[in-house]
Design an enzyme around this catalytic site. Structure first.
Site, PDB file in Angstrom:
ATOM      1  N   LYS A   1       0.844  -1.195   0.000  1.00 19.19           N
ATOM      2  CA  LYS A   1       0.000   0.000   0.000  1.00 19.19           C
ATOM      3  C   LYS A   1       0.879   1.245   0.000  1.00 19.19           C
ATOM      4  O   LYS A   1       1.936   1.273   0.653  1.00 19.19           O
ATOM      5  CB  LYS A   1      -0.902  -0.034   1.238  1.00 19.19           C
TER       6      LYS A   1
ATOM      7  N   SER B   1      -8.975   2.444   4.272  1.00 13.89           N
ATOM      8  CA  SER B   1      -8.118   3.090   3.302  1.00 13.89           C
ATOM      9  C   SER B   1      -7.260   2.125   2.492  1.00 13.89           C
ATOM     10  O   SER B   1      -6.505   2.549   1.616  1.00 13.89           O
ATOM     11  CB  SER B   1      -7.215   4.102   4.011  1.00 13.89           C
TER      12      SER B   1
ATOM     13  N   SER C   1      -9.080   0.371   8.603  1.00 12.57           N
ATOM     14  CA  SER C   1      -8.646   0.405   7.210  1.00 12.57           C
ATOM     15  C   SER C   1      -8.136  -0.914   6.645  1.00 12.57           C
ATOM     16  O   SER C   1      -7.878  -1.014   5.451  1.00 12.57           O
ATOM     17  CB  SER C   1      -7.574   1.479   7.012  1.00 12.57           C
TER      18      SER C   1
END
Length: 489
Positions: free
Chosen positions: A82, A159, A183
């Protein structure tokens, strides 16, 4: 090509690649029944197939995997990081914001990145994140929206939505994710995945952070199977010199918990959001109640109960933590780059939250910490009566793209916080307490979307959590379901 039937001419097909989780791929690579080259080819073909449809990869995928150990337990297994917090030497990080342009090449690995490499994970790409991670969807202005492979008009959550979309589409078996308020678990729920948020301190946040987000931020991965989550936690958990937390190692490997079955447990079921925000979709409630019935059938003691919390104080403290962390991050980056943090480089809600955080006093942080302390102790006392807590993961199965618009100028900091957590009122509690929690795709809507159910365990007890998760995976199998809207196959 089936395992054990390899010929010099045979190559793994996309369908065969999509069927294999990280544990299976690693085993076949280790035995020589698959080659690293053919796994790499299958992964890059899958990534290229879903990339334009899902928008989950930031920039170009890597021409070759980042360097990794050839003898790690997951050697050669395709992976992505990520674009937030964890970083690799020489690889840009953009954090989903125009403030960083195309991204800043990082000078070194974070500790967890070093452990990912040591585990043998073959990193092929960066995955999209909302701006600075402050959203429950992944639709940054900087890189564009990520689409949910189950329905490309819907959000993959956030996220860690870019990572979740790629794993759900079976382009990757596993991908890095992080979790400061849900997230990991929110996108796992929206995309039909296993999302384990480990205990605070179980994975190292260093060297850049000691207590990211006042201790609420935790790093790990999203997976398709419980055994992958357990095996990967075995591979990467542990502290590094200078880390603030030193958790004892589990009594035995987490992977051993997956096949043994859990002991009889006391399970509390709660379908009212801990934060007090938002209504709960009946489909999320029913998925949780159906799971509770299965647990009763497996012999566990199930009770409707919840810890007593001051929801208003909890939300006020979280707002302080989030906006102060955001303000610090924005100001440090802007000063380093010589850029004014205005609307041309930041989304409207990000800017409003940073301004709110910048106006806080030191006393506000201590007041928030008092609330967090009271919350941790209330939940710890609750866990004296109950081994686990079962809830929906989200208030809704997913949200439409555009619903959580971070560039909406009409919302102030509190309005933005309330808007996000009206969709996810169950996840932030375990970030505040540091407890491990996992989202499992145990429900299904009439449209075919997955519905996540969350289980939370006492601090440091991933072993019990993973054992029960594996029981539920056997009792309520989900891997036969597959998205049609963005699948690599």
């Amino acid at each position: 090509m089936l395992p054990g039937t390899a010929t010099p001419e045979a190559r793994m097909t996309p369908d065969e690649y999509a069927e294999l989780d990280a544990t299976a791929l690693a085993a076949l690579l280790r035995k020589g029944e698959l080659s690293a080259d053919e796994v790499h080819d299958a992964a890059t073909t899958a990534l290229d197939a879903v990339g334009p449809r899902l928008g989950a990869v930031v920039g170009e995928r890597f021409a070759a995997p980042l360097e990794h150990a050839a003898d790690g337990p997951f050697a050669g297994v395709p992976f992505a990081i990520k674009d937030l917090i964890v970083h690799a030497a020489g690889v840009p990080q953009g954090a989903g914001t125009r403030l960083l342009g195309d991204g800043i090449p990082m000078p070194a690995d974070t500790h967890l990145m070093t452990r990912f490499r040591r585990a043998g994970l073959a990193t092929l790409a960066r995955t999209a994140t909302p701006e600075l991670g402050f959203n429950a969807t992944t639709e940054p202005v900087a890189t564009g929206p990520v689409r949910n492979p189950w329905d490309t008009s819907r959000s993959p959550g956030g996220s860690s939505g870019g990572s979740a979309a790629l794993v759900a589409a079976r382009a990757l078996p596993v991908a890095h994710a992080n979790d400061g308020g849900g997230s990991i678990r929110i996108p796992a729920a929206a995309c039909g995945l296993v999302g384990l948020k480990p205990s605070q301190g179980r994975t190292s946040p260093g060297p850049d952070y000691a207590d990211p987000l006042l201790g609420m931020g935790v790093e790990f991965v999203v997976t398709r199977t419980v055994r992958d989550a357990a095996g990967l936690l075995d591979a990467v958990h542990g502290h590094e010199p200078g880390d603030r937390y030193l958790l004892p190692d589990p009594p035995r490997p987490y992977a051993d918990e997956v096949g043994t079955g859990s002991r009889r447990l006391r399970v509390a079921v709660c379908t009212t959001p801990f934060s007090g925000a938002g209504s709960v979709d009946p489909r999320c409630t029913e998925a949780t109640e159906a799971t509770a019935r299965v647990l009763e059938g497996l012999g566990h003691e199930v009770t409707r109960a919840a810890p007593e919390l001051d929801a208003a104080a909890f939300d006020d403290a979280n707002l302080v933590a989030w906006t102060s962390f955001l303000a610090d991050g924005v100001d440090v980056l802007a000063a380093a780059l010589g850029v004014e943090p205005g609307p041309d480089v930041l989304e409207a809600a990000t800017l409003a939250c940073a301004e709110h955080g910048r106006a806080l006093r030191a006393a506000d942080l201590y007041a928030a910490d008092r609330v967090f302390n009271a919350t941790r102790r209330a939940v710890a006392a609750f866990h004296q009566r109950f081994d686990l807590v079962l809830t929906p993961t989200m208030n809704v199965p997913n949200t439409p793209l555009g619903y959580l618009d971070q560039d909406d100028p009409s919302r102030d900091a509190r309005g933005w916080y309330d808007h996000i957590f009206s969709t996810a009122g169950f996840t932030a509690l375990s970030n505040v307490t540091g407890n491990p929690a996992i989202s499992l795709p145990l429900g299904r809507t009439e449209e075919g979307w997955p519905v996540g159910v969350q289980v939370m365990a006492p601090y440091g007890d991933e072993s019990t959590l993973l054992a029960l998760a594996a029981d539920l995976e056997r009792a309520m199998p989900w891997d036969r379901h597959r998205p049609a809207g963005g699948s690599a196959t």
